[in-house]
Design a protein around this motif. Structure first.
Motif, short mmCIF file in Angstrom:
data_model
loop_
_atom_site.label_atom_id
_atom_site.label_comp_id
_atom_site.label_asym_id
_atom_site.label_seq_id
_atom_site.Cartn_x
_atom_site.Cartn_y
_atom_site.Cartn_z
N MET A 1 47.46 42.11 33.90
CA MET A 1 46.65 40.95 34.10
C MET A 1 46.42 40.70 35.60
O MET A 1 45.33 40.30 35.99
CB MET A 1 47.32 39.75 33.43
CG MET A 1 46.51 38.53 33.41
SD MET A 1 45.18 38.69 32.21
CE MET A 1 44.58 37.06 32.23
N GLU A 2 47.41 40.95 36.39
CA GLU A 2 47.27 40.76 37.84
C GLU A 2 46.19 41.68 38.38
O GLU A 2 45.39 41.28 39.24
CB GLU A 2 48.59 41.00 38.55
CG GLU A 2 48.63 40.50 40.00
CD GLU A 2 47.98 41.45 40.99
OE1 GLU A 2 47.44 40.98 42.00
OE2 GLU A 2 48.01 42.68 40.74
N LYS A 3 46.11 42.91 37.87
CA LYS A 3 45.08 43.85 38.30
C LYS A 3 43.68 43.34 37.94
O LYS A 3 42.73 43.51 38.70
CB LYS A 3 45.31 45.22 37.69
CG LYS A 3 46.52 45.93 38.27
CD LYS A 3 46.72 47.28 37.61
CE LYS A 3 47.96 47.96 38.15
NZ LYS A 3 48.17 49.27 37.52
N ILE A 4 43.57 42.71 36.79
CA ILE A 4 42.29 42.16 36.37
C ILE A 4 41.89 41.01 37.28
O ILE A 4 40.74 40.92 37.73
CB ILE A 4 42.34 41.71 34.90
CG1 ILE A 4 42.49 42.93 34.00
CG2 ILE A 4 41.12 40.87 34.53
CD1 ILE A 4 42.82 42.61 32.57
N LEU A 5 42.83 40.13 37.59
CA LEU A 5 42.53 39.02 38.49
C LEU A 5 42.13 39.53 39.87
O LEU A 5 41.24 38.97 40.51
CB LEU A 5 43.72 38.07 38.59
CG LEU A 5 43.98 37.22 37.35
CD1 LEU A 5 45.23 36.38 37.53
CD2 LEU A 5 42.80 36.35 37.02
N THR A 6 42.78 40.58 40.33
CA THR A 6 42.42 41.17 41.62
C THR A 6 40.99 41.71 41.59
O THR A 6 40.22 41.47 42.51
CB THR A 6 43.41 42.30 41.99
OG1 THR A 6 44.71 41.73 42.15
CG2 THR A 6 43.01 42.98 43.28
N ALA A 7 40.64 42.40 40.51
CA ALA A 7 39.28 42.94 40.39
C ALA A 7 38.24 41.83 40.34
O ALA A 7 37.20 41.91 41.00
CB ALA A 7 39.18 43.81 39.14
N VAL A 8 38.52 40.78 39.60
CA VAL A 8 37.59 39.65 39.51
C VAL A 8 37.46 38.97 40.87
O VAL A 8 36.37 38.60 41.30
CB VAL A 8 38.04 38.64 38.43
CG1 VAL A 8 37.24 37.35 38.49
CG2 VAL A 8 37.94 39.27 37.05
N GLU A 9 38.58 38.81 41.54
CA GLU A 9 38.58 38.20 42.87
C GLU A 9 37.72 39.01 43.84
O GLU A 9 36.89 38.44 44.57
CB GLU A 9 40.02 38.12 43.36
CG GLU A 9 40.22 37.44 44.68
CD GLU A 9 41.69 37.36 45.06
OE1 GLU A 9 42.06 36.38 45.70
OE2 GLU A 9 42.46 38.30 44.72
N LEU A 10 37.86 40.32 43.83
CA LEU A 10 37.09 41.17 44.72
C LEU A 10 35.60 41.16 44.39
O LEU A 10 34.76 41.08 45.28
CB LEU A 10 37.63 42.60 44.69
CG LEU A 10 39.02 42.80 45.28
CD1 LEU A 10 39.52 44.21 45.02
CD2 LEU A 10 39.02 42.49 46.77
N ARG A 11 35.28 41.21 43.11
CA ARG A 11 33.87 41.24 42.70
C ARG A 11 33.18 39.90 42.93
O ARG A 11 32.00 39.85 43.28
CB ARG A 11 33.74 41.61 41.22
CG ARG A 11 33.99 43.05 40.97
CD ARG A 11 33.81 43.36 39.50
NE ARG A 11 33.26 44.69 39.44
CZ ARG A 11 32.42 45.11 38.53
NH1 ARG A 11 32.03 44.31 37.58
NH2 ARG A 11 31.96 46.34 38.54
N SER A 12 33.89 38.82 42.69
CA SER A 12 33.27 37.50 42.81
C SER A 12 33.28 36.96 44.24
O SER A 12 32.45 36.12 44.59
CB SER A 12 34.00 36.49 41.91
OG SER A 12 35.31 36.23 42.43
#
Length: 64
Positions: A1-12
């Motif tokens: 889940m942390e990896k997903i939040l990191t990806a969303v953070e980077l994309r957004s």
């Protein structure tokens, strides 16, 4: 889940620390607390929906 939040953070471009809250499946309050710690955000960022209303899907469906 942390990896997903990191990806969303980077994309957004929105830092996770500035997010008001995350809606997540909450099978176990201890796991949610651990996720908050791993993500470096306050546990308050994950409102305890499941603790009071059951699982997230049921909770959202029951809202007026």
């Amino acid at each position: 889940m942390e990896k997903i939040l990191t990806a969303v953070e980077l994309r957004s471009g929105i830092p996770r620390g500035s997010v008001g809250g995350f809606a997540t499946h909450q099978p176990n309050p201890r796991l949610v607390a651990l996720l908050a710690k791993q993500c470096g955000v306050s546990p308050d960022t994950f409102p305890p929906v499941a603790q009071f209303y059951g699982n997230l899907g049921s909770s959202l469906a029951a809202q007026p």
